[in-house]
Enzyme design. Structure first.
Site, PDB file in Angstrom:
ATOM      1  CG  ASP A 461     -36.811 -68.251 -30.256  1.00  9.87           C
ATOM      2  OD1 ASP A 461     -36.471 -67.286 -30.969  1.00  9.87           O
ATOM      3  OD2 ASP A 461     -36.813 -68.219 -29.012  1.00  9.87           O
ATOM      4  CG  ASP A 531     -35.985 -61.885 -26.099  1.00 10.24           C
ATOM      5  OD1 ASP A 531     -37.072 -62.469 -26.247  1.00 10.24           O
ATOM      6  OD2 ASP A 531     -34.904 -62.363 -26.475  1.00 10.24           O
TER       7      ASP A 531
HETATM    8  C1  GLA Z   1     -35.192 -66.226 -27.335  1.00 12.83           C
HETATM    9  C2  GLA Z   1     -36.619 -65.758 -27.243  1.00 12.83           C
HETATM   10  C3  GLA Z   1     -37.096 -65.817 -25.820  1.00 12.83           C
HETATM   11  C4  GLA Z   1     -36.947 -67.210 -25.278  1.00 12.83           C
HETATM   12  C5  GLA Z   1     -35.519 -67.671 -25.436  1.00 12.83           C
HETATM   13  C6  GLA Z   1     -35.379 -69.127 -25.071  1.00 12.83           C
HETATM   14  O1  GLA Z   1     -34.331 -65.322 -26.751  1.00 12.83           O
HETATM   15  O2  GLA Z   1     -36.759 -64.489 -27.782  1.00 12.83           O
HETATM   16  O3  GLA Z   1     -38.432 -65.398 -25.729  1.00 12.83           O
HETATM   17  O4  GLA Z   1     -37.835 -68.075 -25.940  1.00 12.83           O
HETATM   18  O5  GLA Z   1     -35.050 -67.516 -26.754  1.00 12.83           O
HETATM   19  O6  GLA Z   1     -34.092 -69.571 -25.161  1.00 12.83           O
END
Ligand code: GLA
Length: 730
Positions: A461, A531
């Site tokens: 990430d 997301d």
């Molecule tokens: C980001 C990612 C999510 C998740 C969060 C975890 O927002 O896009 O899918 O992994 O971080 O903190």
């Protein structure tokens, strides 16, 4: 005076000797033709479908068709390269000194060698043409042979003139939770700029890939379309200039803003590649070209079907513990899934990661949450017969972390000022221009994968932009290298990881879809599209994303309702049918699902396994766009032999007794007979076409009518309906 007289003589001598040299660069079905006359600037002649005869060329009549124009001697026109020479002179001109073509296993590389006749600055313009896919990549290598440092203030990867007419641009825009949205607009006079300045992620608000429909607004399955993708993970700028000539000038490269690059004597600056393609089969045709090229030559493991997974984020968020992880592994195994991924929240010792305020950088298991560590989780995964994956965000730290306490000098910040903080009020970006930071980021992955070789998957990430300009590593003079040095550092780490761990699956996530680009995909197997897992909004986002990226890289998960981002409630059937058009996964707490829901998912997973090769490795044909607002969206995938196809039909609006168009299919063999089987069926009675066979010709000219509602018991009624049909040639 004498010096200038000599130069004049040199010019004259060169022009006398000059011979018109026309180079034709051929990829599978496309040609790029350029004039590379020695002693002159190289010029663009043609880009389009493969030429059948050498006489098929009528060179452009426009006066300025520079292939890689440099700034300074024709200042009003657009430049691909701008240089301040060591002596301060801001003018450059690049003349052809030669060219050559060499074979590679997959095609050819043609190089046009350019040099400024006055300054010792040279450029190698490269063209990689693939033999078995329709793609030509171009990039530039700028070498400073001058006595001192030169400064590059513009450094595009390439420029492509496009003949005016009724040219339309298709590109993607968006924001967090709304990535990959399609924009279509005619190219009018003036300039259109698509740019990114995030510093870390580059595909939330805009994309580095575009299409140009040459004969009016783009159509999915007909019309001439050029596609272009800048293969770069960092800041980019794509611009189209439409002036008083007959052409639009498309120029793409690293965004030069605040990135002036000092090139030392003897150094070479290599731009990222710009991939160019053409199709006369419309937007979908260009998409198929990108997908094929990507799967064969760009993408990590482009020939390997992806596993069906459960990711823990929306199910438990930061609430990670051993029993919870074990439950989820058992549940996904029970539904037929193949992989479980533990998301954020598992790490941090002094600062446990219980929320987003702390711990990034401290990649040690939190023993309170996971007393048996990663070994315990791997053991549990094995017991359940699923693979195990883990979340990390290795480019980042929180100011509340042991890493930051040890290395405050490793974070990006402007000198003499406090850091600008990101997520959780404490997040900072590590300075990947610093080789020590690169070693550390490599170590994070190396340590995990070397200690736990059974980790099969990493979700990588990146949840912050470079908010403040300043490197504590780069010299005062080279602060403007930060953005470029960051991405070179990132790429070098990725290369080291891939050299040591060629098999691990890695997802590029960046606050959702912030890293959907061909610059990262050589090292990553897929990306998290967004997301936002709301199925309806995903129809739009995945539609756009599919313009440039194949289904196998689009992580697409079934999640709970009301949706955690938009709070919409859609039926499970609809959520499944949308997720099944990408790389299927789940993002849900199975404990909260009913037995009926689990069963439906189990059936869907089993059916997805059947269609996976068609969806993930087949050809896309988008049929009816959700952006056309006809109340329904539809696309299909067809395998190479045209023996199998999967047809998707999703309602995008819901009104009682509305009238929806019948969707004609595409990409089938007109002479084959296809038998229809509905997947994920919830209706009490089969569709009227179930089990029946239709010719490809009929399906492509007439299509099949889909009922607008589901024939289900009252308690299962929903205002969303969708259908997935599997077509198999007899
Ligand atoms: C980001 C990612 C999510 C998740 C969060 C975890 O927002 O896009 O899918 O992994 O971080 O903190």
């Amino acid at each position: 005076m004498n010096k200038y007289f000599n130069i004049l003589l040199l010019f004259l001598a060169m022009s006398v000797q000059a011979v018109a040299e026309r180079l034709t660069i051929q990829s599978k079905g496309i040609s790029l033709v350029i004039d590379a006359e020695k002693g002159h600037e190289p010029t663009f002649v043609y880009f389009g479908p493969k030429l059948v005869s050498a006489s098929d060329i009528q060179p452009p009549r426009s006066g300025r068709m520079g292939l890689y124009p440099a700034y300074g001697l024709n200042t009003p026109t657009d430049a691909a390269l701008s240089v301040r020479h060591a002596d301060g002179n801001m003018s450059t001109t690049l003349h052809v000194t030669g060219y050559d073509t060499r074979s590679e296993s997959n095609g050819t590389i043609t190089t046009v060698w350019l040099k400024d006749p006055v300054y010792n600055l040279s450029v190698a313009l490269r063209y990689r043409a693939y033999r078995d896919v329709d793609m030509i990549e171009t990039w530039a290598e700028v070498t400073n042979g001058e006595r001192g440092t030169v400064t590059l203030t513009q450094f595009a990867s390439g420029m492509l003139p496009i003949r005016r007419g009724d040219v339309w641009l298709s590109h993607l825009y968006g924001s967090w939770a709304n990535e990959g949205i399609v924009a279509e607009e005619p190219l009018l006079a003036g300039q259109k700029v698509i740019a990114n300045k995030d510093g870390v992620r580059n595909s939330h608000t805009a994309h580095a890939e575009v299409m140009f429909s040459l004969d009016g607004k783009g159509r999915e399955n007909e019309g001439n379309v050029i596609g272009a993708a800048l293969c770069y993970s960092g800041n980019y700028k794509l611009r189209v200039t439409t002036d008083d000539t007959e052409y639009h000038y498309f120029c793409a490269g690293i965004n030069e803003e605040n990135s002036a690059y000092h090139l030392k004597r003897g150094e070479t600056f290599t731009t990222p590649p710009l991939a160019l393609t053409f199709s006369s089969e419309g937007l979908s045709g260009v998409s198929r070209n990108f997908h094929k090229w990507g799967r064969m030559y760009k993408l990590a493991h482009g020939d390997r079907p992806r596993d069906i997974l459960l990711n823990s984020w929306e199910g438990v968020y930061f609430d990670i513990n051993e029993a919870g992880m074990a439950d989820m592994m058992r549940e996904i195994a029970g539904m037929g899934g193949e992989l479980f991924v533990m998301d954020d929240g598992w790490f941090g010792d002094k600062y446990p990661r219980d929320n987003d305020h702390t711990s990034l950088g401290d990649w040690v298991v939190n023993k309170r949450k996971l007393p048996h560590g990663i070994d315990g989780l791997l053991h549990e995964a094995k017991k359940n017969g699923v693979k195990f994956g883990i979340w990390i965000e290795p480019e980042m730290a929180n100011t509340l972390s042991e890493l930051y306490e040890r290395h405050p000098d490793w974070v990006i910040k402007a000198s003499r000022r406090p850091e600008v903080l990101g997520r959780g009020g404490t997040q900072v970006v590590l300075d990947l221009s610093n080789p020590k930071v690169q070693d550390y980021v490599f170590y994070v992955v190396d340590n995990l994968l070397s200690r736990y070789p059974d980790i099969a998957y990493i979700k990588w990430d990146a949840n912050m932009s470079i908010m403040n300009h300043g490197s504590q590593y780069l010299s005062v003079d080279n602060q403007s290298h930060l953005y470029i040095a960051y991405h070179r550092g990132f790429e070098s780490v990725c290369q080291r990881i891939r050299a040591k761990f060629p098999d691990v699956v890695i997802q590029a996530c960046a606050s959702g879809g912030g890293r959907a680009n061909w610059g990262v995909l050589p090292y990553f197997d897929e990306f998290w599209v967004s997301d936002n897992t709301d199925a309806l909004q995903r129809v739009y986002m995945q539609w756009g994303t599919s313009y440039f990226f194949p289904a196998m890289v689009m992580a697409s998960h079934i999640s709970a309702v009301p949706n955690h981002t938009v709070f919409r409630t859609t039926s499970l059937k609809f959520r499944i049918d949308v997720a099944m058009s990408g790389r299927l996964g789940m993002e849900i707490q199975p404990k909260n699902m009913t037995a009926w829901e689990k069963n439906l998912c189990k059936k869907a997973i089993a059916e997805y396994k059947e269609i996976r090769p068609v969806v993930q490795l087949g050809d896309i044909y988008r049929l009816l766009s959700p952006y056309d607002k006809r109340g329904v969206a539809s696309l299909m995938y067809v395998d190479e032999a045209k023996d199998k196809a999967v047809f998707y039909w999703w309602k995008t609006e819901n009104f009682q007794n509305e009238h929806l168009p019948r969707v004609r299919m595409a990409g089938l063999n007109p002479n084959k007979l296809y038998t229809v089987r509905e997947l994920n069926r919830i209706d009490n009675n089969p569709l009227d076409c179930e089990g029946k066979s239709y010719s490809g010709a009929y399906l492509m000219s007439q299509g099949l009518d889909m009922p607008y509602t589901h024939d289900v018991d009252y308690n299962k009624k929903s205002d969303w309906s969708s259908r997935v049909l599997y077509l198999i040639a007899r």
